[in-house]
Scaffold this active site. Structure first.
Site, mmCIF file in Angstrom:
data_model
loop_
_atom_site.group_PDB
_atom_site.id
_atom_site.type_symbol
_atom_site.label_atom_id
_atom_site.label_comp_id
_atom_site.label_asym_id
_atom_site.label_seq_id
_atom_site.Cartn_x
_atom_site.Cartn_y
_atom_site.Cartn_z
ATOM 1 N N GLY A 189 0.871 -1.173 0.000
ATOM 2 C CA GLY A 189 0.000 0.000 0.000
ATOM 3 C C GLY A 189 0.910 1.225 0.000
ATOM 4 O O GLY A 189 1.851 1.301 0.804
ATOM 5 N N ALA A 190 0.621 2.178 -0.900
ATOM 6 C CA ALA A 190 1.565 3.274 -1.131
ATOM 7 C C ALA A 190 1.944 4.048 0.144
ATOM 8 O O ALA A 190 3.134 4.184 0.463
ATOM 9 C CB ALA A 190 1.000 4.196 -2.204
ATOM 10 N N ARG A 202 10.272 -1.171 -4.810
ATOM 11 C CA ARG A 202 9.119 -1.274 -5.721
ATOM 12 C C ARG A 202 9.045 0.047 -6.495
ATOM 13 O O ARG A 202 9.110 1.120 -5.894
ATOM 14 C CB ARG A 202 7.823 -1.539 -4.933
ATOM 15 C CG ARG A 202 7.842 -2.870 -4.178
ATOM 16 C CD ARG A 202 6.482 -3.194 -3.567
ATOM 17 N NE ARG A 202 5.499 -3.545 -4.575
ATOM 18 C CZ ARG A 202 4.193 -3.673 -4.318
ATOM 19 N NH1 ARG A 202 3.713 -3.452 -3.105
ATOM 20 N NH2 ARG A 202 3.359 -4.011 -5.278
ATOM 21 N N ASP A 246 -1.337 4.538 -6.313
ATOM 22 C CA ASP A 246 0.084 4.443 -5.982
ATOM 23 C C ASP A 246 0.829 5.672 -6.466
ATOM 24 O O ASP A 246 1.930 5.965 -6.013
ATOM 25 C CB ASP A 246 0.681 3.173 -6.597
ATOM 26 C CG ASP A 246 0.109 1.985 -5.858
ATOM 27 O OD1 ASP A 246 -1.040 1.594 -6.170
ATOM 28 O OD2 ASP A 246 0.763 1.496 -4.921
ATOM 29 N N ASN A 272 -2.925 2.794 -10.292
ATOM 30 C CA ASN A 272 -3.383 2.007 -9.132
ATOM 31 C C ASN A 272 -3.380 0.523 -9.498
ATOM 32 O O ASN A 272 -3.036 0.132 -10.614
ATOM 33 C CB ASN A 272 -4.777 2.476 -8.690
ATOM 34 C CG ASN A 272 -5.177 1.897 -7.348
ATOM 35 O OD1 ASN A 272 -4.384 1.885 -6.406
ATOM 36 N ND2 ASN A 272 -6.393 1.385 -7.239
HETATM 37 O O1 MRU Z 1 0.604 -4.011 -4.629
HETATM 38 P P1 MRU Z 1 -0.001 -3.268 -3.478
HETATM 39 O O2 MRU Z 1 -0.856 -4.100 -2.596
HETATM 40 O O3 MRU Z 1 1.031 -2.487 -2.703
HETATM 41 O O4 MRU Z 1 -0.948 -2.218 -4.180
HETATM 42 C C1 MRU Z 1 -1.656 -1.295 -3.404
HETATM 43 C C2 MRU Z 1 -2.618 -0.495 -4.189
HETATM 44 O O5 MRU Z 1 -2.699 -0.556 -5.390
HETATM 45 C C3 MRU Z 1 -3.427 0.498 -3.400
HETATM 46 O O6 MRU Z 1 -4.667 0.716 -4.017
HETATM 47 C C4 MRU Z 1 -2.665 1.837 -3.338
HETATM 48 O O7 MRU Z 1 -1.365 1.645 -2.853
HETATM 49 C C5 MRU Z 1 -3.351 2.819 -2.498
HETATM 50 S S1 MRU Z 1 -3.210 2.421 -0.816
HETATM 51 C C6 MRU Z 1 -3.873 3.615 0.136
#
Ligand code: MRU
Length: 346
Positions: free
Chosen positions: A48-49, A89, A237, A247
């Site tokens: 999650g970002a 990432r 993201d 996203n």
């Molecule tokens: O691969 P992830 O689980 O890190 O991806 C997360 C997302 O795509 C979320 O929608 C994004 O980070 C927003 S979190 C507030």
């Protein structure tokens, strides 16, 4: 409610929820090593970002302590290497945003290396505290768009677990739930291949007694056609100055489907997720291990050497985005000029 990531003052360690184990067990990773934090980000124990931004900030603070530097130049050199290790990432801008911010603090600080290290610890904690404040602000800002009785379609997990505390979509849902006496519902898309929707969003909303229905990603069109949802709210993201929303994979398909059914599509982010520099064609979309697609729970569900394409994120163009909700305000029908205006606001 728990915090996804915390700095432990007594031991100068970081404790984070291991999200790969949820929803079956709630376990934590506790570490004093920035390399262990980098591993947690890479293998998605934390994801999650905003959450990985906070992890990177605290990872830099751990690196500063680990360096045992007596000369500022040595400390900076160690931190630059740590930033490279932590930036595991490529898509979520919060990661480089946090490591760059920590490096700037170190470069601009005066005093002994012990004093600079202490400053970095405080800054790492402050990134997390800011995230908590921004979540609440996003939730409040969204009230102008989310009405009592709404059912919200979301994807992936942009809840508490994707941030430090309330979430981005999580804050929108929780603040509305609080203000409207529980009169808010959620449809959560499963989110193949890592199932953040099924494993994490459903888990945390059910814990908070928010009425949540799980669907597979392929059911979104049917749910929209049947009039089951009032709007889509997704995290991001990275959001570009042009209003492009990067996203979780599947978001773009959801936005196209929402447009076809006249369902408003909103993305909610803290300003730390907005990238005013990169052009759409230069965004690096992370491609992950093909086995994420080939396997479910460690078992092959296809031919073991099946050719696979596994982009973790997609990009939704601004013409499909009805509004970007941020802690600083709501940008309807985003354009570069509107994004610049928002960004200049303090
Ligand atoms: O691969 P992830 O689980 O890190 O991806 C997360 C997302 O795509 C979320 O929608 C994004 O980070 C927003 S979190 C507030």
């Amino acid at each position: 409610m728990y915090r996804t990531i915390e700095w432990l003052d007594d031991t100068s360690q970081v404790r984070l929820v291991d999200q790969t184990k949820l929803p079956l067990v709630l376990e934590h990773v506790v570490t004093d090593s920035h390399e262990r934090i980098a591993k947690s980000i890479k293998i998605m124990e934390i994801r999650g970002a905003p959450a990985i931004g906070a992890a990177a900030g605290m990872g830099m603070a751990l690196a500063a302590i680990e360096s045992k530097a007596r000369i500022k130049g040595d400390l900076i050199e160690y931190l630059e290497k740590a930033a490279d290790i932590l930036n595991t990432r490529p898509t979520a801008v919060n990661l480089t945003w946090a490591t760059t911010r920590m490096l700037e603090v170190a470069k601009n600080a005066d005093g002994s290396t012990d004093e600079i290290i202490q400053k970095l610890v405080e800054e790492g904690k402050e990134i997390a505290e800011e995230d908590v404040r921004m979540s609440r602000a996003m939730g409040e800002q969204a009230l102008s768009l989310i009405k009592p009785g709404y059912t919200i379609q979301t994807i992936c997990n942009a809840g508490s677990l994707a941030t430090v505390h309330l979430g981005t979509v999580g804050a929108v849902v929780r603040v509305a739930h609080e203000k409207y006496n529980g009169d808010i519902k959620v449809y959560a898309a499963e989110t193949r291949p890592r199932q953040q929707g099924a494993r994490l969003t459903v888990y945390e909303f059910m814990k908070d007694k928010i009425d949540t229905t799980l669907i597979t990603d392929g059911m979104i069109g049917t749910v929209f056609r049947e009039g089951r949802v009032d709007c889509c709210v997704v995290g991001a993201d990275r959001i570009l100055r042009t209003g492009h929303v990067i996203n979780k994979i599947g978001t773009y398909t959801m936005a196209i489907t929402a447009k076809h059914h006249n369902i408003p599509f909103y993305s909610v982010v803290p300003v730390s997720t907005i990238d005013m520099v990169t052009d759409p064609e230069d965004v690096v979309i992370e491609e992950r291990d093909p086995d994420e697609i080939r396997m479910i729970n460690g078992e092959y569900v296809t031919v073991p050497d099946a050719k696979v394409y596994n982009p973790a994120f997609d990009m939704t163009p601004p013409e499909l985005v009805d509004a970007i909700i941020t802690d600083r305000g709501v940008v309807k029908n985003p354009t570069e000029a509107k994004m610049r205006k928002l960004f200049e606001k303090e």
